[in-house]
Motif scaffolding. Structure first.
Motif, PDB file in Angstrom:
ATOM      1  N   ALA A 136       0.835  -1.206   0.000  1.00 37.65           N
ATOM      2  CA  ALA A 136       0.000   0.000   0.000  1.00 37.65           C
ATOM      3  C   ALA A 136       0.867   1.253   0.000  1.00 37.65           C
ATOM      4  O   ALA A 136       0.550   2.256  -0.648  1.00 37.65           O
ATOM      5  N   ALA A 137       2.007   1.191   0.724  1.00 36.67           N
ATOM      6  CA  ALA A 137       2.906   2.345   0.796  1.00 36.67           C
ATOM      7  C   ALA A 137       3.537   2.672  -0.550  1.00 36.67           C
ATOM      8  O   ALA A 137       3.937   3.819  -0.794  1.00 36.67           O
ATOM      9  N   ARG A 138       3.646   1.679  -1.436  1.00 41.18           N
ATOM     10  CA  ARG A 138       4.292   1.880  -2.739  1.00 41.18           C
ATOM     11  C   ARG A 138       3.317   2.368  -3.807  1.00 41.18           C
ATOM     12  O   ARG A 138       3.698   2.560  -4.964  1.00 41.18           O
ATOM     13  N   GLN A 139       2.068   2.556  -3.449  1.00 44.35           N
ATOM     14  CA  GLN A 139       1.081   3.017  -4.422  1.00 44.35           C
ATOM     15  C   GLN A 139       1.404   4.443  -4.880  1.00 44.35           C
ATOM     16  O   GLN A 139       2.108   5.198  -4.208  1.00 44.35           O
ATOM     17  N   SER A 140       0.882   4.801  -6.027  1.00 36.97           N
ATOM     18  CA  SER A 140       1.031   6.149  -6.551  1.00 36.97           C
ATOM     19  C   SER A 140      -0.351   6.735  -6.830  1.00 36.97           C
ATOM     20  O   SER A 140      -1.145   6.106  -7.548  1.00 36.97           O
ATOM     21  N   PRO A 141      -0.656   7.897  -6.267  1.00 39.98           N
ATOM     22  CA  PRO A 141       0.165   8.693  -5.348  1.00 39.98           C
ATOM     23  C   PRO A 141       0.286   8.007  -3.994  1.00 39.98           C
ATOM     24  O   PRO A 141      -0.579   7.212  -3.621  1.00 39.98           O
ATOM     25  N   PRO A 142       1.350   8.328  -3.232  1.00 38.52           N
ATOM     26  CA  PRO A 142       1.539   7.675  -1.934  1.00 38.52           C
ATOM     27  C   PRO A 142       0.428   8.061  -0.962  1.00 38.52           C
ATOM     28  O   PRO A 142      -0.005   9.216  -0.942  1.00 38.52           O
ATOM     29  N   PRO A 143      -0.024   7.107  -0.163  1.00 38.68           N
ATOM     30  CA  PRO A 143      -1.148   7.365   0.738  1.00 38.68           C
ATOM     31  C   PRO A 143      -0.706   7.885   2.106  1.00 38.68           C
ATOM     32  O   PRO A 143       0.487   7.987   2.407  1.00 38.68           O
ATOM     33  N   VAL A 144      -1.696   8.204   2.918  1.00 37.79           N
ATOM     34  CA  VAL A 144      -1.489   8.416   4.347  1.00 37.79           C
ATOM     35  C   VAL A 144      -1.769   7.083   5.033  1.00 37.79           C
ATOM     36  O   VAL A 144      -2.869   6.533   4.895  1.00 37.79           O
ATOM     37  N   LEU A 145      -0.778   6.544   5.715  1.00 37.60           N
ATOM     38  CA  LEU A 145      -0.911   5.283   6.429  1.00 37.60           C
ATOM     39  C   LEU A 145      -1.096   5.557   7.921  1.00 37.60           C
ATOM     40  O   LEU A 145      -0.754   6.633   8.414  1.00 37.60           O
ATOM     41  N   ALA A 146      -1.618   4.574   8.639  1.00 32.86           N
ATOM     42  CA  ALA A 146      -1.790   4.748  10.082  1.00 32.86           C
ATOM     43  C   ALA A 146      -1.720   3.408  10.784  1.00 32.86           C
ATOM     44  O   ALA A 146      -2.235   2.405  10.289  1.00 32.86           O
ATOM     45  N   LEU A 147      -1.082   3.411  11.949  1.00 32.53           N
ATOM     46  CA  LEU A 147      -1.059   2.220  12.799  1.00 32.53           C
ATOM     47  C   LEU A 147      -0.811   2.621  14.249  1.00 32.53           C
ATOM     48  O   LEU A 147      -0.302   3.706  14.531  1.00 32.53           O
ATOM     49  N   ALA A 148      -1.195   1.731  15.144  1.00 33.62           N
ATOM     50  CA  ALA A 148      -0.900   1.878  16.576  1.00 33.62           C
ATOM     51  C   ALA A 148       0.212   0.889  16.889  1.00 33.62           C
ATOM     52  O   ALA A 148      -0.045  -0.315  16.982  1.00 33.62           O
ATOM     53  N   PRO A 149       1.468   1.352  17.008  1.00 30.81           N
ATOM     54  CA  PRO A 149       2.598   0.426  17.139  1.00 30.81           C
ATOM     55  C   PRO A 149       2.473  -0.572  18.288  1.00 30.81           C
ATOM     56  O   PRO A 149       2.928  -1.707  18.171  1.00 30.81           O
ATOM     57  N   GLU A 150       1.843  -0.157  19.401  1.00 31.57           N
ATOM     58  CA  GLU A 150       1.733  -1.056  20.551  1.00 31.57           C
ATOM     59  C   GLU A 150       0.827  -2.251  20.240  1.00 31.57           C
ATOM     60  O   GLU A 150       1.057  -3.353  20.719  1.00 31.57           O
ATOM     61  N   GLY A 151      -0.223  -2.016  19.468  1.00 34.68           N
ATOM     62  CA  GLY A 151      -1.128  -3.086  19.086  1.00 34.68           C
ATOM     63  C   GLY A 151      -2.060  -3.558  20.178  1.00 34.68           C
ATOM     64  O   GLY A 151      -2.925  -4.395  19.948  1.00 34.68           O
ATOM     65  N   GLN A 152      -1.910  -3.019  21.378  1.00 37.39           N
ATOM     66  CA  GLN A 152      -2.764  -3.412  22.509  1.00 37.39           C
ATOM     67  C   GLN A 152      -2.568  -2.388  23.614  1.00 37.39           C
ATOM     68  O   GLN A 152      -1.667  -1.542  23.548  1.00 37.39           O
ATOM     69  N   ASP A 153      -3.432  -2.460  24.635  1.00 37.87           N
ATOM     70  CA  ASP A 153      -3.327  -1.524  25.752  1.00 37.87           C
ATOM     71  C   ASP A 153      -2.297  -1.994  26.773  1.00 37.87           C
ATOM     72  O   ASP A 153      -2.123  -3.195  26.988  1.00 37.87           O
ATOM     73  N   ASN A 154      -1.643  -1.041  27.399  1.00 37.05           N
ATOM     74  CA  ASN A 154      -0.758  -1.338  28.522  1.00 37.05           C
ATOM     75  C   ASN A 154      -1.619  -1.498  29.773  1.00 37.05           C
ATOM     76  O   ASN A 154      -2.309  -0.557  30.167  1.00 37.05           O
ATOM     77  N   PRO A 155      -1.635  -2.673  30.412  1.00 38.97           N
ATOM     78  CA  PRO A 155      -2.486  -2.877  31.587  1.00 38.97           C
ATOM     79  C   PRO A 155      -2.225  -1.870  32.710  1.00 38.97           C
ATOM     80  O   PRO A 155      -3.129  -1.544  33.478  1.00 38.97           O
ATOM     81  N   SER A 156      -0.996  -1.340  32.790  1.00 39.08           N
ATOM     82  CA  SER A 156      -0.672  -0.378  33.855  1.00 39.08           C
ATOM     83  C   SER A 156      -0.827   1.057  33.386  1.00 39.08           C
ATOM     84  O   SER A 156      -0.509   1.997  34.115  1.00 39.08           O
ATOM     85  N   GLY A 157      -1.301   1.266  32.150  1.00 38.63           N
ATOM     86  CA  GLY A 157      -1.479   2.608  31.630  1.00 38.63           C
ATOM     87  C   GLY A 157      -0.203   3.145  31.009  1.00 38.63           C
ATOM     88  O   GLY A 157       0.881   2.611  31.195  1.00 38.63           O
TER      89      GLY A 157
END
Length: 213
Positions: A136-157
């Motif tokens: 998807a990143a190699r598409q033309s025109p280049p898109p806006v991508l989004a992700l949450a790197p942690e992928g989950q919640d931190n139980p302690s906040g």
């Protein structure tokens, strides 16, 4: 007004605009936005945000809110399943969620990633999802991508260390010319707050092996 057309488009396999749906669903949601000057007006850009939810507020709301305030479509990396956390109804949600979330990913053109924390039997599926995201990143025109790197919640906040491989993925995208835009998601005075930070890049020293990267 939303669910019936959504289900009909699912049945027909017809793509939908997540940005338009997000704007509709967040019309009555109080959203405070900080750092509007850092919201990308076009790609390439990679939005990276913290993962956050609490009882009564699910994490998908921050995806909806961010897409609603971004002036272009955002290509999201979403979880491919909800996990069984032992709470009431969690086992049922974990069972049907792969079917629902895979259809939503196809409907909106998202990348579906296996859930966090990583499970040994999903290594191949995770590698395939990473290839799809980079595609998807190699598409033309280049898109806006989004992700949450942690992928989950931190139980302690607070923030937590992302799973192995996520940093490498972000470094690859940075090397491809994608500036990383941090988005802080939190609640403030009964409103959902989005704080868009200054774009940055990941610069790695030469000669690092895969684990070090």
């Amino acid at each position: 007004a939303y669910l019936l057309p959504l289900l009909w488009d699912m049945i027909r396999g017809r793509p939908r605009s997540f940005r338009k749906d997000a704007a509709y669903l967040t019309e009555t949601l109080r959203v405070s936005v900080f750092g509007r000057e850092n919201i990308p007006q076009a790609g390439p850009a990679l939005l990276v945000m913290n993962h956050y939810h609490r009882p009564g507020f699910q994490a998908y709301w921050f995806g909806l809110a961010i897409s609603a305030v971004t002036p272009v479509e955002v290509h999201w990396s979403i979880t491919g399943a909800w996990t069984d956390d032992g709470t009431k109804g969690a086992r049922l949600r974990a069972w049907f969620s792969p079917h629902l979330l895979s259809r939503l990913a196809k409907l909106y053109g998202f990348t579906s990633m296996p859930p966090m924390p990583p499970r040994p039997n999903e290594v191949a599926a995770r590698a395939s999802a990473v290839r799809q995201f980079l595609g998807a990143a190699r598409q033309s025109p280049p898109p806006v991508l989004a992700l949450a790197p942690e992928g989950q919640d931190n139980p302690s906040g607070g923030l937590m260390q992302p799973p192995p491989g996520v940093g490498r993925l972000m470094a690859i995208l940075s090397q491809m010319g994608y500036p990383l835009i941090p988005v802080g998601v939190f609640e403030q005075e009964s409103a959902l707050a989005l704080s868009f930070g200054v774009p940055f890049r990941l610069v790695l020293p030469e000669g690092l092996d895969a684990e070090a990267r």
